[in-house]
Design a protein around this motif. Structure first.
Motif, PDB file in Angstrom:
ATOM      1  N   MET A  39       0.744  -1.120   0.015  1.00  0.00           N
ATOM      2  CA  MET A  39       0.045   0.115   0.078  1.00  0.00           C
ATOM      3  C   MET A  39       0.905   1.230   0.049  1.00  0.00           C
ATOM      4  O   MET A  39       0.464   2.309  -0.597  1.00  0.00           O
ATOM      5  CB  MET A  39      -0.929   0.105   1.136  1.00  0.00           C
ATOM      6  CG  MET A  39      -2.052  -0.957   1.290  1.00  0.00           C
ATOM      7  SD  MET A  39      -3.141  -0.909  -0.415  1.00  0.00           S
ATOM      8  CE  MET A  39      -3.864   0.531  -0.129  1.00  0.00           C
ATOM      9  N   GLN A  40       2.008   1.267   0.958  1.00  0.00           N
ATOM     10  CA  GLN A  40       2.952   2.316   0.729  1.00  0.00           C
ATOM     11  C   GLN A  40       3.606   2.775  -0.521  1.00  0.00           C
ATOM     12  O   GLN A  40       3.464   3.486  -1.165  1.00  0.00           O
ATOM     13  CB  GLN A  40       4.019   2.060   1.813  1.00  0.00           C
ATOM     14  CG  GLN A  40       4.938   3.335   2.074  1.00  0.00           C
ATOM     15  CD  GLN A  40       5.865   3.004   2.958  1.00  0.00           C
ATOM     16  OE1 GLN A  40       6.132   1.739   3.314  1.00  0.00           O
ATOM     17  NE2 GLN A  40       6.774   4.169   3.476  1.00  0.00           N
ATOM     18  N   ASN A  41       3.808   1.404  -1.193  1.00  0.00           N
ATOM     19  CA  ASN A  41       4.378   1.580  -2.847  1.00  0.00           C
ATOM     20  C   ASN A  41       3.302   2.230  -3.480  1.00  0.00           C
ATOM     21  O   ASN A  41       3.831   3.013  -4.386  1.00  0.00           O
ATOM     22  CB  ASN A  41       5.041   0.191  -3.203  1.00  0.00           C
ATOM     23  CG  ASN A  41       5.608   0.186  -4.449  1.00  0.00           C
ATOM     24  OD1 ASN A  41       6.084   1.361  -5.029  1.00  0.00           O
ATOM     25  ND2 ASN A  41       5.622  -0.905  -5.139  1.00  0.00           N
ATOM     26  N   ALA A  46       1.551   6.354  -7.211  1.00  0.00           N
ATOM     27  CA  ALA A  46       0.148   6.931  -7.491  1.00  0.00           C
ATOM     28  C   ALA A  46       0.536   8.553  -7.488  1.00  0.00           C
ATOM     29  O   ALA A  46       0.038   9.401  -8.323  1.00  0.00           O
ATOM     30  CB  ALA A  46      -1.069   6.588  -6.764  1.00  0.00           C
ATOM     31  N   SER A  47       0.931   8.914  -6.350  1.00  0.00           N
ATOM     32  CA  SER A  47       1.413  10.234  -6.065  1.00  0.00           C
ATOM     33  C   SER A  47       2.271  10.883  -7.220  1.00  0.00           C
ATOM     34  O   SER A  47       2.189  12.055  -7.657  1.00  0.00           O
ATOM     35  CB  SER A  47       2.282  10.507  -4.921  1.00  0.00           C
ATOM     36  OG  SER A  47       2.319  11.794  -4.630  1.00  0.00           O
ATOM     37  N   ILE A  48       3.302  10.076  -7.561  1.00  0.00           N
ATOM     38  CA  ILE A  48       4.355  10.424  -8.754  1.00  0.00           C
ATOM     39  C   ILE A  48       3.374  10.494 -10.157  1.00  0.00           C
ATOM     40  O   ILE A  48       3.653  11.491 -10.890  1.00  0.00           O
ATOM     41  CB  ILE A  48       5.397   9.438  -8.935  1.00  0.00           C
ATOM     42  CG1 ILE A  48       6.234   9.457  -7.771  1.00  0.00           C
ATOM     43  CG2 ILE A  48       6.161   9.644 -10.372  1.00  0.00           C
ATOM     44  CD1 ILE A  48       7.255   8.159  -7.486  1.00  0.00           C
ATOM     45  N   GLU A  49       2.687   9.656 -10.475  1.00  0.00           N
ATOM     46  CA  GLU A  49       1.830   9.686 -11.505  1.00  0.00           C
ATOM     47  C   GLU A  49       0.797  10.739 -11.548  1.00  0.00           C
ATOM     48  O   GLU A  49       0.442  11.476 -12.567  1.00  0.00           O
ATOM     49  CB  GLU A  49       1.001   8.179 -11.639  1.00  0.00           C
ATOM     50  CG  GLU A  49      -0.019   8.158 -12.881  1.00  0.00           C
ATOM     51  CD  GLU A  49       1.112   8.035 -14.076  1.00  0.00           C
ATOM     52  OE1 GLU A  49       0.396   8.631 -15.179  1.00  0.00           O
ATOM     53  OE2 GLU A  49       2.061   7.499 -14.083  1.00  0.00           O
ATOM     54  N   ALA A  50       0.431  11.264 -10.334  1.00  0.00           N
ATOM     55  CA  ALA A  50      -0.680  12.084 -10.413  1.00  0.00           C
ATOM     56  C   ALA A  50       0.041  13.633 -10.568  1.00  0.00           C
ATOM     57  O   ALA A  50      -0.244  14.520 -11.251  1.00  0.00           O
ATOM     58  CB  ALA A  50      -1.295  12.350  -9.017  1.00  0.00           C
ATOM     59  N   LYS A  51       1.215  13.700 -10.320  1.00  0.00           N
ATOM     60  CA  LYS A  51       2.112  14.873 -10.228  1.00  0.00           C
ATOM     61  C   LYS A  51       2.445  15.026 -11.796  1.00  0.00           C
ATOM     62  O   LYS A  51       2.388  16.021 -12.363  1.00  0.00           O
ATOM     63  CB  LYS A  51       3.300  15.001  -9.420  1.00  0.00           C
ATOM     64  CG  LYS A  51       2.882  15.076  -8.078  1.00  0.00           C
ATOM     65  CD  LYS A  51       4.366  15.145  -7.281  1.00  0.00           C
ATOM     66  CE  LYS A  51       4.030  15.385  -5.874  1.00  0.00           C
ATOM     67  NZ  LYS A  51       5.153  15.351  -4.796  1.00  0.00           N
ATOM     68  N   LYS A  52       2.811  13.840 -12.659  1.00  0.00           N
ATOM     69  CA  LYS A  52       3.072  13.870 -14.030  1.00  0.00           C
ATOM     70  C   LYS A  52       1.974  14.376 -14.760  1.00  0.00           C
ATOM     71  O   LYS A  52       2.037  14.930 -15.774  1.00  0.00           O
ATOM     72  CB  LYS A  52       3.555  12.551 -14.360  1.00  0.00           C
ATOM     73  CG  LYS A  52       4.848  12.070 -13.948  1.00  0.00           C
ATOM     74  CD  LYS A  52       5.331  10.557 -14.552  1.00  0.00           C
ATOM     75  CE  LYS A  52       6.496  10.041 -14.106  1.00  0.00           C
ATOM     76  NZ  LYS A  52       6.766   8.735 -14.687  1.00  0.00           N
ATOM     77  N   THR A  67      -1.541   0.431 -10.570  1.00  0.00           N
ATOM     78  CA  THR A  67      -2.019  -0.802  -9.852  1.00  0.00           C
ATOM     79  C   THR A  67      -1.165  -2.026 -10.227  1.00  0.00           C
ATOM     80  O   THR A  67      -0.459  -2.766  -9.658  1.00  0.00           O
ATOM     81  CB  THR A  67      -3.202  -0.952  -9.744  1.00  0.00           C
ATOM     82  OG1 THR A  67      -3.841  -0.009  -9.023  1.00  0.00           O
ATOM     83  CG2 THR A  67      -3.735  -2.225  -9.168  1.00  0.00           C
ATOM     84  N   ALA A  68      -1.224  -2.146 -11.599  1.00  0.00           N
ATOM     85  CA  ALA A  68      -0.433  -3.236 -12.322  1.00  0.00           C
ATOM     86  C   ALA A  68       0.996  -3.408 -11.860  1.00  0.00           C
ATOM     87  O   ALA A  68       1.533  -4.441 -11.855  1.00  0.00           O
ATOM     88  CB  ALA A  68      -0.643  -3.265 -13.775  1.00  0.00           C
ATOM     89  N   ASP A  69       1.509  -2.307 -12.104  1.00  0.00           N
ATOM     90  CA  ASP A  69       3.150  -2.291 -11.877  1.00  0.00           C
ATOM     91  C   ASP A  69       3.337  -2.651 -10.497  1.00  0.00           C
ATOM     92  O   ASP A  69       4.256  -3.443 -10.079  1.00  0.00           O
ATOM     93  CB  ASP A  69       3.830  -0.908 -12.141  1.00  0.00           C
ATOM     94  CG  ASP A  69       3.538  -0.871 -13.969  1.00  0.00           C
ATOM     95  OD1 ASP A  69       3.665  -1.651 -14.819  1.00  0.00           O
ATOM     96  OD2 ASP A  69       3.697   0.307 -14.328  1.00  0.00           O
TER      97      ASP A  69
END
Length: 76
Positions: A39-41, A46-52, A67-69
């Motif tokens: 969950m931490q990962n 997801a935070s990195i993806e959202a910022k991108k 999620t898949a990765d």
């Protein structure tokens, strides 16, 4: 005394029902810790993806993208 993070007996029953075998004494603790690392990962990715994507915070879309990765990293 503080509240427990999760009911150990319930976790053991769920694991036993899905695996059809008994589990060792502290296996539920290891399962819980592995879940927390996952969950931490997931939140971090997801935070990195959202910022991108230019989003202000984590959204369902950003979580779905990673999620898949994240699941592949923890498959073992």
């Amino acid at each position: 005394m503080g509240q427990k993070l999760y009911p150990r007996a319930t976790v053991k029953k769920i694991v036993k029902a899905h695996s059809n075998c008994s589990i060792s004494k502290n296996a539920d603790v290891m399962i819980f810790l592995d879940y927390m690392l996952f969950m931490q990962n997931l939140v971090k990715e997801a935070s990195i993806e959202a910022k991108k994507g230019g989003e202000r915070g984590i959204t369902a879309r950003s979580v779905k993208k990673v999620t898949a990765d994240s699941l592949a990293k923890f498959k073992g």
